[in-house]
Design an enzyme around this catalytic site. Structure first.
Site, PDB file in Angstrom:
ATOM      1  CB  CYS A 165      -1.106   0.328   1.003  1.00 17.18           C
ATOM      2  SG  CYS A 165      -1.781  -1.514   0.893  1.00 17.18           S
ATOM      3  CG  HIS A 305      -1.654   4.027   5.888  1.00 14.37           C
ATOM      4  ND1 HIS A 305      -1.808   3.694   4.065  1.00 14.37           N
ATOM      5  CD2 HIS A 305      -2.057   2.578   5.964  1.00 14.37           C
ATOM      6  CE1 HIS A 305      -2.194   2.558   4.536  1.00 14.37           C
ATOM      7  NE2 HIS A 305      -1.598   1.755   4.830  1.00 14.37           N
ATOM      8  CD  GLU A 316      -1.188   7.137   9.862  1.00 13.31           C
ATOM      9  OE1 GLU A 316      -2.430   6.211   9.392  1.00 13.31           O
ATOM     10  OE2 GLU A 316      -0.753   8.222   9.195  1.00 13.31           O
ATOM     11  CE  LYS A 337      -5.963   4.295   2.988  1.00  9.96           C
ATOM     12  NZ  LYS A 337      -4.486   5.310   3.217  1.00  9.96           N
ATOM     13  CG  HIS A 342      -6.624   0.920   1.741  1.00 15.07           C
ATOM     14  ND1 HIS A 342      -5.303   1.284   1.226  1.00 15.07           N
ATOM     15  CD2 HIS A 342      -5.803  -0.198   2.542  1.00 15.07           C
ATOM     16  CE1 HIS A 342      -4.076   0.763   1.027  1.00 15.07           C
ATOM     17  NE2 HIS A 342      -3.892  -0.161   2.409  1.00 15.07           N
ATOM     18  CG  PHE A 403      -0.252  -5.875   4.307  1.00 16.96           C
ATOM     19  CD1 PHE A 403      -0.613  -5.390   5.678  1.00 16.96           C
ATOM     20  CD2 PHE A 403      -1.248  -6.287   3.206  1.00 16.96           C
ATOM     21  CE1 PHE A 403      -1.906  -5.602   5.986  1.00 16.96           C
ATOM     22  CE2 PHE A 403      -2.596  -7.002   3.958  1.00 16.96           C
ATOM     23  CZ  PHE A 403      -2.792  -6.288   4.678  1.00 16.96           C
TER      24      PHE A 403
END
Lengths: 417, 78
Positions: A165, A305, A316, A337, A342, A403
């Protein structure tokens, strides 16, 4: 050597909430959700039955029939978004040196649907490998930048970045650095993804990564809300034209913003789980500030994110508090998002575009769907909940994490008039 | 036109995205109909599937026009 300055001179977007830049911005401002029941395949056996699909997209409006068959959807999105950005930049392709124009493009997965369908066909047969000759060239992630260069004749650096991502954020940072170092005058960068497929939905469902709020898809992507239950898969593409400042000035280009730096780091912790203290995320924002020559107090907005997963969102925000200290509460923090879902490898690009548009319009798009405060989140943080907020933005940062523990952060600055 | 010829033509129109009246007997896949090396492989595979035949690679190399494809398949189906 002195690094060259780099500016953004063109934007393009094909997103679940708008099929071009102006539609995308209108939707971001109005807090529109792109989530809806999946139309691409029968979801009756799937745990999650909704996603943020691209709407009203007919490949044949953009490509002839032969091209459509040769391009996985992720590559179609790449070409459509980059076409918009190139046109928007106003660059005259007949006069520029095409050896000085490159393409660096992010895709977390690539042609997942192509892979899936070819393997299904193979499995239905008698074991004879009768794969379509376009199987591999349609599927590989780097075919998106390859096709962009073939279409326009760009002969500079050309490759794909793959960091899940964070892919398109890494692409933007590489593109920035190539121009800084003088290797190119213009870079087409961004990312695209098309993973709303049986393999994509089934795979992410198995990881318990996706929201299962099937009864109310539009409310499912709810970053920072106490009842968030996973991310909502999106798809699409975002493109930015990065250009050496003097080159842009010489041709009288419209300049959206300066790209002043990028940070990169790794969690070095777990394949998919975020580090609980956000060590890698702290490092990436610090790296970005240093690379951009910024003090923490300079930052006005952070497009997080913020995927709407239980662990990631909290980690985060803790990291933001760690890096920015007391200034954290002055920052407009948001997660677009909540609206787009996403977009995986395309997330970094479409969110950077959202940050640039916010800067241009002095308006921070909201984090929609917030209903219940999470007691693990500091209530003093301004998460731009539910309604957009007016704000003069000098510096905007955009975070993306993938990831594998890949973290990337890009900083944009308003051009001095 | 034979049944085989019309089915071959339909495959070529579909896969190469060309106009039906361009697909004449002497038309070359690469020189006249815009096929590249991958398209040519795909056409051969489609002929194999459509007509339930096997076209070995060394013989596929000799099929470069519409007419050659039709003759090969007619021969194979005898």
């Amino acid at each position: 050597m002195e690094l060259k300055r780099v500016v953004v001179t063109g934007l393009g977007a094909l997103t679940p909430i708008g099929n071009n830049i102006s539609e995308y911005w209108e939707a971001l401002k109005s807090g529109k959700s792109g989530a809806a029941p999946i139309t691409y395949f029968d979801t009756s056996l799937f745990k999650t039955k909704f996603a943020c699909e691209i709407k009203n997209f007919n490949a044949t409006d953009h490509f002839d029939r032969k091209e459509v068959r040769r391009l996985d959807r992720f590559a179609q999105y790449a070409l459509v978004a980059s076409d918009e950005a190139i046109l928007d930049s106003g660059v005259d392709l007949d006069v520029v040196d095409k050896y000085r124009i490159g393409v660096i493009w992010g895709a977390g997965i690539g042609g997942l649907e192509t892979f899936q369908n070819e393997v299904i066909d193979f499995a239905k047969g008698d074991g004879t490998p009768r794969f379509n000759p376009f199987f591999i060239p349609k599927m590989i992630a780097d075919i998106a930048p390859g096709n962009i260069s073939i279409k326009h004749g760009f002969m500079g650096p050309n490759y794909a970045t793959v960091s899940a991502c964070a892919s398109s954020a890494n692409a933007m940072i590489d593109a920035l650095n190539y121009i800084r170092l003088g290797y190119s005058d213009i870079m087409v960068t961004g990312g695209s993804e098309a993973a709303v497929t049986q393999a994509g939905m089934g795979g992410f469902n198995s990881m318990h990564a996706l929201s299962t709020r099937n009864e109310d898809p539009k409310k499912a992507s709810r970053p920072f809300d106490a009842n968030r239950d996973g991310f909502v898969l999106g798809e699409g593409g975002g493109a930015l034209i990065l250009e050496e400042y003097e080159h842009a000035k010489a041709r009288g280009a419209k300049i959206y913003a300066e790209v002043i730096g990028g940070g990169m780091s790794s969690d070095a912790y777990h394949m998919t789980a975020p580090h609980p203290e956000g060590k890698g995320v702290i490092a990436v924002m610090k790296n970005c500030l240093e690379n951009s020559g910024l003090k923490p107090e300079d930052v006005d907005t952070i497009n997080t994110h913020g995927t709407s997963t239980p662990l990631g969102d909290v980690a985060e925000l803790k990291a933001i508090k760690n890096v920015f200290g007391d200034h954290a509460k002055n920052i407009n923090i948001n997660s677009t998002k909540s609206m787009t879902g996403h977009l995986l490898g395309a997330a970094g690009a479409v969110e950077a575009i959202a940050s640039i548009l916010a800067m241009q319009n002095s308006l921070v798009p909201p984090t929609i769907n917030h209903e219940t405060a999470d007691e693990n989140i500091d209530p003093d943080l301004n998460l731009t909940l539910n309604t957009p907020q007016e704000r003069k933005i000098k510096v905007a940062m955009s975070n993306t994490f993938g990831f594998g523990g890949h973290n990337a952060c890009v900083a944009f600055k308003k051009m001095d008039e | 036109m034979s049944d085989i010829a019309s089915r071959v033509k339909a495959i070529i129109v579909d896969k190469l995205g060309v106009d039906e009246n361009e697909v004449v007997t002497e038309a070359s896949f690469t020189n006249d109909l815009g096929a590249d090396s991958l398209d040519t492989v795909e056409l051969i595979m489609e002929f194999e599937k459509e007509f339930d035949i096997q076209i070995p690679d060394d013989q596929a190399e000799n099929i470069s026009t519409v007419g050659q494809a039709v003759s090969y398949i007619e021969e194979a189906k005898k």
